[in-house]
Design an enzyme around this catalytic site. Sequence first.
Site, PDB file in Angstrom:
ATOM      1  N   PHE A 145      32.376  58.279  53.824  1.00 57.04           N
ATOM      2  CA  PHE A 145      31.382  59.106  54.515  1.00 57.04           C
ATOM      3  C   PHE A 145      30.776  58.278  55.634  1.00 57.04           C
ATOM      4  CE2 PHE A 145      27.326  60.843  55.654  1.00 57.04           C
ATOM      5  CZ  PHE A 145      27.641  62.185  55.822  1.00 57.04           C
ATOM      6  N   ASP A 230      30.263  49.670  57.580  1.00 59.68           N
ATOM      7  CA  ASP A 230      29.215  50.691  57.691  1.00 59.68           C
ATOM      8  C   ASP A 230      28.200  50.429  56.586  1.00 59.68           C
ATOM      9  OD1 ASP A 230      27.568  52.871  57.710  1.00 59.68           O
ATOM     10  OD2 ASP A 230      29.163  54.367  57.913  1.00 59.68           O
ATOM     11  N   LYS A 259      19.510  54.774  58.519  1.00 64.04           N
ATOM     12  CA  LYS A 259      18.689  55.180  57.377  1.00 64.04           C
ATOM     13  C   LYS A 259      17.416  54.340  57.253  1.00 64.04           C
ATOM     14  CE  LYS A 259      21.821  58.081  54.936  1.00 64.04           C
ATOM     15  NZ  LYS A 259      23.263  57.980  54.960  1.00 64.04           N
TER      16      LYS A 259
END
Length: 404
Positions: A145, A230, A259
């Site tokens: 993802f 990531d 985030k």
Amino acid sequence: MTTPQPADALSRLAPNYHPLPVTLVSGENARVRDADGREYIDMLAGYSALNFGHRHPALVAAAHDQLDRLTLTSRAFGHDLLEPFATALAALAAPALAAPHPLVLPMNTGAEAVETAVKAARKWGYEVKGVPHDRATIVVAAGNFHGRTTTIVSFSTDEDARRHFGPFTPGFRIVPFGDAQALDDAVDETTVAVLLEPIQGEAGVIVPPPDYLGAVRRICDSAGALFVADEIQSGLGRTGTTFACELWAVRPDLMTLGKALGGGILPVSAVVGSAEVLGVLTAGTHGSTFGGNPLACAVGLAVIELLRGGTHQARARDLGATLHERLGGLVADGALAAARGVGLWAGLDVPPGRGSGRQLCEDLATRGVLAKDTHGSTIRLAPPLTIPRADLDLALDRLTDALG
Ligand SMILES: *Cc1c(COP(=O)(O)O)cnc(C)c1O
């Protein structure tokens, strides 16, 4: 053609989410409240965007101060926090990166950071590595993802994320996560980068075999390809280290961050890494109106300050030991089919015949605990790193009751 009806016929909201039936109005640290005054323990923490809890005083103060001074300049002009933010983030990330003296490229959302890394890796591939024009490949892992843009879903293996969004961006090869041989076989002279989550979050907190990321680094080195990690969900303290790659002492060339970098206040993302790679993004080749804005830099600087002492990372290790010990007990009792994870981060599988992950999350919400299912029978737990031990214990008691 049938027109899909929104779940609530009065809603004017596009139906691209299916939230739990909870409407929140306030929050403090690991607790949130709904309009009726019901209190919940937040065991999702905005998918790790709230690593420091709701409204951390230092982060809110930094935002308030900056709101009273300067909020947006665009990158057409400089501002006084842009260089300090880049310097502080580079210093935080440098020990975890392959090359010394990293650069920072600020963006807003996680997907934009991943897009930026893809573009930088390709441009570096053509201009530095010498890959023939338009032939660059990037190898990624199944179950990944990395966000929701058209290019990023081009290399997703989630059918829901892809169906009817084509045609897709070419140039990606997908290999099984955790399989170094498959990765080695997929890499060739056109490969500019291997892009991976060191621990796959959305897939259910999948931790790779212990020798995997070291093998990824060696494969990239021998192929002259970049290793792009990531760390948008795994980074910034979640796993008990500042970055998840540090768990295996593996140093990527580039990291994408997001985030928690925005402190749960606003979207802040960045690519951090090799000056040779990010240096190819010269003026006019890439940018963002909001990337690196003064408010983002003020909050980002305060986030970096919170991480500098290492106390939040230590908390993730300490409380994570409790979390995994108790989840292990639930697996031993047969209440859970499996539990995985590291630090204050776990994926749990509900046993077959015990209802769906969604049903368990709905049950937990009625018991005052918020969590979110993924892929049918899996639930992800990622409470704030600042959660009081008593709240963590209470949430795990309620989870035990719900599974009982
Ligand atoms: C959440 C996430 C993204 C995308 O971030 P957005 O801010 O939602 O665009 C990318 N990569 C990983 C690993 C993520 O967890």
